[in-house]
Enzyme design. Sequence first.
Site, short mmCIF file in Angstrom:
data_model
loop_
_atom_site.label_atom_id
_atom_site.label_comp_id
_atom_site.label_asym_id
_atom_site.label_seq_id
_atom_site.Cartn_x
_atom_site.Cartn_y
_atom_site.Cartn_z
N ASP A 49 45.28 72.43 12.18
CA ASP A 49 45.80 71.13 12.60
C ASP A 49 44.66 70.10 12.55
O ASP A 49 43.53 70.39 12.94
CB ASP A 49 46.38 71.21 14.02
CG ASP A 49 47.25 70.00 14.35
OD1 ASP A 49 48.47 70.17 14.46
OD2 ASP A 49 46.70 68.89 14.49
N HIS A 94 57.41 73.46 11.27
CA HIS A 94 56.07 74.05 11.45
C HIS A 94 56.01 74.72 12.80
O HIS A 94 56.60 74.24 13.76
CB HIS A 94 54.97 72.99 11.30
CG HIS A 94 55.19 71.76 12.11
ND1 HIS A 94 56.08 70.78 11.74
CD2 HIS A 94 54.65 71.35 13.28
CE1 HIS A 94 56.08 69.81 12.63
NE2 HIS A 94 55.22 70.14 13.59
P1 AMP Z 1 54.71 67.92 15.75
O1 AMP Z 1 54.65 66.92 16.88
O2 AMP Z 1 55.12 69.29 16.22
O3 AMP Z 1 55.56 67.42 14.60
O4 AMP Z 1 53.21 68.11 15.25
C1 AMP Z 1 52.70 67.59 14.07
C2 AMP Z 1 51.28 68.08 13.97
O5 AMP Z 1 50.81 67.83 12.65
C3 AMP Z 1 50.30 67.35 14.92
O6 AMP Z 1 49.66 68.34 15.74
C4 AMP Z 1 49.30 66.68 13.97
O7 AMP Z 1 47.99 66.68 14.46
C5 AMP Z 1 49.44 67.53 12.71
N1 AMP Z 1 49.11 66.88 11.45
C6 AMP Z 1 49.55 65.68 11.00
N2 AMP Z 1 49.04 65.42 9.78
C7 AMP Z 1 48.27 66.49 9.45
C8 AMP Z 1 47.48 66.84 8.32
N3 AMP Z 1 47.37 66.02 7.26
N4 AMP Z 1 46.83 68.02 8.32
C9 AMP Z 1 46.91 68.85 9.39
N5 AMP Z 1 47.64 68.59 10.48
C10 AMP Z 1 48.31 67.42 10.52
#
Ligand code: AMP
Length: 125
Positions: free
Chosen positions: A39, A110
Amino acid sequence: MPIDATQAYDDQNIFAKILRGEIPCNRVYEDEFALAFHDINPQAPIHILVVPKGPYVSWDDFSAKAGDGEIAGFIRAVGHVAREQGLPAPGYRLLANIGGHGHQEVPHLHVHLFGGRQLGAMLPR
Ligand code: AMP
């Protein structure tokens, strides 16, 4: 902003772009069914996201529409990553946010895998 998890799949979401190799990720595991990467904004010493390769908005969408092989492959990938990271003995947490109340931000299913410290109670009160 949280998404509406009942919406149609948007292939311009950030994890779709990562899966197509259009933007980079810090990959920890990949197989036919899943990709796992760190993440970008970790909430624990180990914070890995595992995404299925198919176009599913959420756990709800995936469980309703994915084939048995995709579901088994994804679940096995999550377990594989946890074992590879040495997490089963100390313990860890899996989390899937779904839709508005779940505060899901990226509209591609995810699972968050958290570990590396005592994670405390499940939800803030
Ligand atoms: P959610 O709220 O469950 O949709 O979580 C989305 C997650 O994606 C968050 O923890 C973000 O930090 C992570 N995230 C967003 N963009 C990226 C990226 N480019 N690479 C890795 N993690 C990401």
